[in-house]
Write an enzyme that holds these catalytic residues in place. Structure first.
Site, PDB file in Angstrom:
ATOM      1  N   ASN A 149       0.798  -1.236   0.000  1.00 13.73           N
ATOM      2  CA  ASN A 149       0.000   0.000   0.000  1.00 13.73           C
ATOM      3  C   ASN A 149       0.830   1.287   0.000  1.00 13.73           C
ATOM      4  OD1 ASN A 149       0.696  -0.626   2.644  1.00 13.73           O
ATOM      5  ND2 ASN A 149      -1.165   0.236   3.517  1.00 13.73           N
ATOM      6  N   GLU A 244       4.926  -4.490  12.166  1.00 15.17           N
ATOM      7  CA  GLU A 244       3.995  -3.361  12.000  1.00 15.17           C
ATOM      8  C   GLU A 244       2.814  -3.921  11.230  1.00 15.17           C
ATOM      9  OE1 GLU A 244       4.451  -0.417  13.291  1.00 15.17           O
ATOM     10  OE2 GLU A 244       6.546  -0.592  13.889  1.00 15.17           O
ATOM     11  N   CYS A 278      -3.021   1.230   6.792  1.00 11.14           N
ATOM     12  CA  CYS A 278      -3.082   0.512   8.079  1.00 11.14           C
ATOM     13  C   CYS A 278      -3.740   1.374   9.142  1.00 11.14           C
ATOM     14  CB  CYS A 278      -1.683   0.106   8.518  1.00 11.14           C
ATOM     15  SG  CYS A 278      -0.531   1.489   8.613  1.00 11.14           S
TER      16      CYS A 278
HETATM   17  P1  NAD Z   1       0.743  -9.231   3.523  1.00 12.54           P
HETATM   18  O1  NAD Z   1       0.922  -9.662   4.927  1.00 12.54           O
HETATM   19  O2  NAD Z   1      -0.082 -10.073   2.628  1.00 12.54           O
HETATM   20  O3  NAD Z   1       2.147  -9.077   2.793  1.00 12.54           O
HETATM   21  C1  NAD Z   1       3.181  -8.261   3.303  1.00 12.54           C
HETATM   22  C2  NAD Z   1       4.523  -8.790   2.828  1.00 12.54           C
HETATM   23  O4  NAD Z   1       4.749 -10.084   3.418  1.00 12.54           O
HETATM   24  C3  NAD Z   1       4.604  -8.991   1.318  1.00 12.54           C
HETATM   25  O5  NAD Z   1       5.888  -8.605   0.868  1.00 12.54           O
HETATM   26  C4  NAD Z   1       4.408 -10.498   1.171  1.00 12.54           C
HETATM   27  O6  NAD Z   1       4.963 -11.005  -0.014  1.00 12.54           O
HETATM   28  C5  NAD Z   1       5.137 -11.011   2.409  1.00 12.54           C
HETATM   29  N1  NAD Z   1       4.739 -12.365   2.860  1.00 12.54           N
HETATM   30  C6  NAD Z   1       3.612 -13.034   2.581  1.00 12.54           C
HETATM   31  N2  NAD Z   1       3.631 -14.252   3.184  1.00 12.54           N
HETATM   32  C7  NAD Z   1       4.781 -14.331   3.863  1.00 12.54           C
HETATM   33  C8  NAD Z   1       5.375 -15.329   4.695  1.00 12.54           C
HETATM   34  N3  NAD Z   1       4.789 -16.499   4.922  1.00 12.54           N
HETATM   35  N4  NAD Z   1       6.571 -15.075   5.266  1.00 12.54           N
HETATM   36  C9  NAD Z   1       7.190 -13.885   5.066  1.00 12.54           C
HETATM   37  N5  NAD Z   1       6.681 -12.910   4.275  1.00 12.54           N
HETATM   38  C10 NAD Z   1       5.497 -13.129   3.681  1.00 12.54           C
HETATM   39  O7  NAD Z   1       0.160  -7.734   3.577  1.00 12.54           O
HETATM   40  P2  NAD Z   1      -0.351  -6.831   2.363  1.00 12.54           P
HETATM   41  O8  NAD Z   1      -1.670  -7.347   1.883  1.00 12.54           O
HETATM   42  O9  NAD Z   1       0.735  -6.604   1.377  1.00 12.54           O
HETATM   43  O10 NAD Z   1      -0.566  -5.433   3.120  1.00 12.54           O
HETATM   44  C11 NAD Z   1      -1.737  -5.061   3.746  1.00 12.54           C
HETATM   45  C12 NAD Z   1      -1.632  -5.224   5.251  1.00 12.54           C
HETATM   46  O11 NAD Z   1      -0.501  -4.532   5.764  1.00 12.54           O
HETATM   47  C13 NAD Z   1      -2.829  -4.615   5.970  1.00 12.54           C
HETATM   48  O12 NAD Z   1      -3.214  -5.470   7.017  1.00 12.54           O
HETATM   49  C14 NAD Z   1      -2.266  -3.312   6.526  1.00 12.54           C
HETATM   50  O13 NAD Z   1      -2.988  -2.803   7.628  1.00 12.54           O
HETATM   51  C15 NAD Z   1      -0.883  -3.723   6.876  1.00 12.54           C
HETATM   52  N6  NAD Z   1      -0.021  -2.552   6.980  1.00 12.54           N
HETATM   53  C16 NAD Z   1       0.488  -2.214   8.204  1.00 12.54           C
HETATM   54  C17 NAD Z   1       1.257  -1.062   8.328  1.00 12.54           C
HETATM   55  C18 NAD Z   1       1.842  -0.641   9.649  1.00 12.54           C
HETATM   56  O14 NAD Z   1       2.801   0.139   9.632  1.00 12.54           O
HETATM   57  N7  NAD Z   1       1.324  -1.074  10.777  1.00 12.54           N
HETATM   58  C19 NAD Z   1       1.514  -0.275   7.202  1.00 12.54           C
HETATM   59  C20 NAD Z   1       0.974  -0.667   5.981  1.00 12.54           C
HETATM   60  C21 NAD Z   1       0.215  -1.802   5.872  1.00 12.54           C
END
Ligand code: NAD
Length: 470
Positions: A149, A244, A278
């Site tokens: 995002n 995060e 987020c």
């Molecule tokens: P996601 O968890 O699907 O993916 C995030 C990253 O993790 C990607 O690079 C993905 O390829 C990787 N990933 C996926 N499976 C994995 C595994 N088994 N082991 C290690 N890495 C793995 O999240 P998304 O859909 O890309 O992002 C949206 C989410 O992120 C929402 O829940 C949002 O609230 C959260 N978010 C949090 C913050 C924060 O700072 N707190 C900021 C932005 C987004």
């Protein structure tokens, strides 16, 4: 675009398409890396630790400032690429670029402030006659795993502090939107020794998982969903981990609030980046007495959003990251309607677009607010007292940020103290962050803090050196 490992461009036999969610066009192809490639990155990052250790803080700071200049010079190109791969309006992409430049600048400054402290051992039993001090040392290799995002700024929130305190980095960019991150790492590589920053693209379940479990990586800095974050915390072993994660942030609007200010808070908080934030406003908890008036004003402001090509500067609402994501939001809203919620405006989907939508009569049992809904939806939950508002705000497993709108200081402080969240803003929506502030949630929203100074704390280890002078 190729991966960057040890200063070399590396591809793979398997390639993945990166598509523009607006028109489905292929923007570029990136490698789908497998474990062997991840091993190469781990090896190169470990070799580069020595080169980085030999660089002075002065030099690292200057080099980070050089990257600031380069990013500033390429601001428009980066913003356009960001809009192409994420579907966010160009004006929002330019803001992400400005925040990225700012984040990098903060890290360049922080590189000069990695202090230890002297410790008065003589304050402890038998400590007389010692002189002792601490040093903050790099952890080694940091794996940065980031979501789609805000790919650029969130990745810089990991890479920049990691390098500022002399860690090398392996970046696993988001699968859906890896390009701006990969391009940025090329800029870093021009300044720093080969292997200081490496990119490995591919699927999280394979490459991400491999990095998380590798004993040769010292820290996982992860931003993403709660589901993935929980998996990581179970698998990371003895590594330091910062998580995060998602949010379900409340906006509490009390009956003495400035309604226009609160409406503006929803407009800027629930619909930014098509609601894929987020710390987005995900639940509006409002005292019933002012709810009708608030909803009327909110609906008329919400209807001003213009959906269209993200590269057109008149567009104020872009697409979601994919049609699949938009369908999921549509279904969640429709299910809430089936359970008694009422759409006041919006509710329609067109491909990966979902209209800015206001939903009234929402209760906490509905999936729309029980879980994180990642789309442009403003759910209204009506309550009858300040205490009820706080209880509803806390009725969630998440605790990232919160916003409270009121003109009563006592109620403001009560909410600030009782709402369980990493940050509570008064008269500002949760969707606000400066890049130097400690950022990170309570409960399932995460572990640890980011915000350059705080990220540096989480990316260093403390050594005590004691001299026995007796
Ligand atoms: P996601 O968890 O699907 O993916 C995030 C990253 O993790 C990607 O690079 C993905 O390829 C990787 N990933 C996926 N499976 C994995 C595994 N088994 N082991 C290690 N890495 C793995 O999240 P998304 O859909 O890309 O992002 C949206 C989410 O992120 C929402 O829940 C949002 O609230 C959260 N978010 C949090 C913050 C924060 O700072 N707190 C900021 C932005 C987004």
């Amino acid at each position: 675009m190729d991966m960057l490992i040890g200063g070399k461009h590396i591809s793979s036999e398997d390639l993945q398409e990166v598509k523009n969610p607006y028109d489905g066009e292929i923007i570029d192809m990136v490698p789908i890396a497998h474990r062997q490639t991840a091993d190469l990155a781990i090896q190169q990052a470990n070799i580069a630790k020595k080169d980085l250790a030999e660089m002075s803080a002065f030099k690292i700071s200057n080099k980070l400032f050089n990257v600031v200049d380069k990013l500033r010079q390429n601001r428009t190109d980066f913003a356009e690429l960001l809009s192409l791969e994420v579907g966010k309006p160009i004006n929002e992409s330019l803001v992400e670029l400005d925040r990225s430049i700012e984040t990098l600048k903060l890290a360049a400054e922080e590189a000069k402030r990695v202090y230890g402290e002297s410790v008065p051992l003589d304050a402890g039993l038998n400590g007389k006659g010692f002189f002792a001090f601490t040093q903050r040392l790099p952890l080694g290799v940091v794996a940065a795993i980031t979501p789609f995002n805000y790919p650029l700024n969130l990745t810089i929130h990991k890479i920049a502090p990691a390098i500022a305190c002399k860690n090398t980095v392996i970046v696993k960019p988001p699968t859906e939107a890896p390009l701006t991150v990969m391009k940025f790492c090329e800029l870093l590589d021009e300044e720093f020794p080969d292997g200081v920053v490496n990119t490995v693209t591919g699927y999280g379940s394979e490459i991400g998982d491999y990095l998380v479990t590798s004993p040769e990586i010292n820290k996982i800095s992860f931003t993403g969903s709660v589901t993935t974050g929980m998996m990581i915390s179970q698998k990371a072993g003895m590594k330091k981990v910062t998580l995060e994660l998602g949010g379900n942030d409340p906006m509490v609007v009390l009956k003495d609030a400035d309604i226009d200010k609160a409406v503006k808070g929803v407009i800027n908080g629930a619909f930014l980046n098509a609601g894929q934030v987020c710390m987005g406003v995900k639940r509006i908890i409002i005292e019933d007495e002012i709810a009708d008036e608030f909803c009327n004003r909110l609906v008329s402001e919400t209807e001003k959003f213009v959906m269209g090509n993200p590269l057109d500067s008149k567009t104020t609402l872009g697409t979601l990251i994919s049609e699949k994501a938009a369908i999921q939001v549509e279904e969640t809203v429709n299910n809430a309607v089936g359970e008694g919620a009422k759409i006041l405006t919006g509710g329609n989907r067109d491909g990966a677009f979902y209209e800015a939508t206001v939903v009234d009569n929402v209760v906490m049992d509905m999936d729309l607010v029980a879980f994180e809904t990642f789309g442009p939806v403003a759910p209204i939950i009506r309550v009858n007292s300040v205490q009820e508002a706080i209880d509803v705000a806390n009725d969630t497993d998440y605790g990232l940020q919160a916003g409270v709108f009121t003109s009563d200081y006592a109620n403001a402080m009560k909410c600030a103290q009782e709402i369980e969240a990493g940050t509570v803003f008064i008269n500002k929506q949760s969707t606000f962050r400066t890049d130097n502030m400690p950022f990170g949630g309570f409960k399932n929203s995460g572990v640890g803090k980011e915000g350059i100074k705080y990220a540096v704390e989480e990316m260093t280890k403390t050594k005590l050196i004691g001299l026995n002078l007796r």
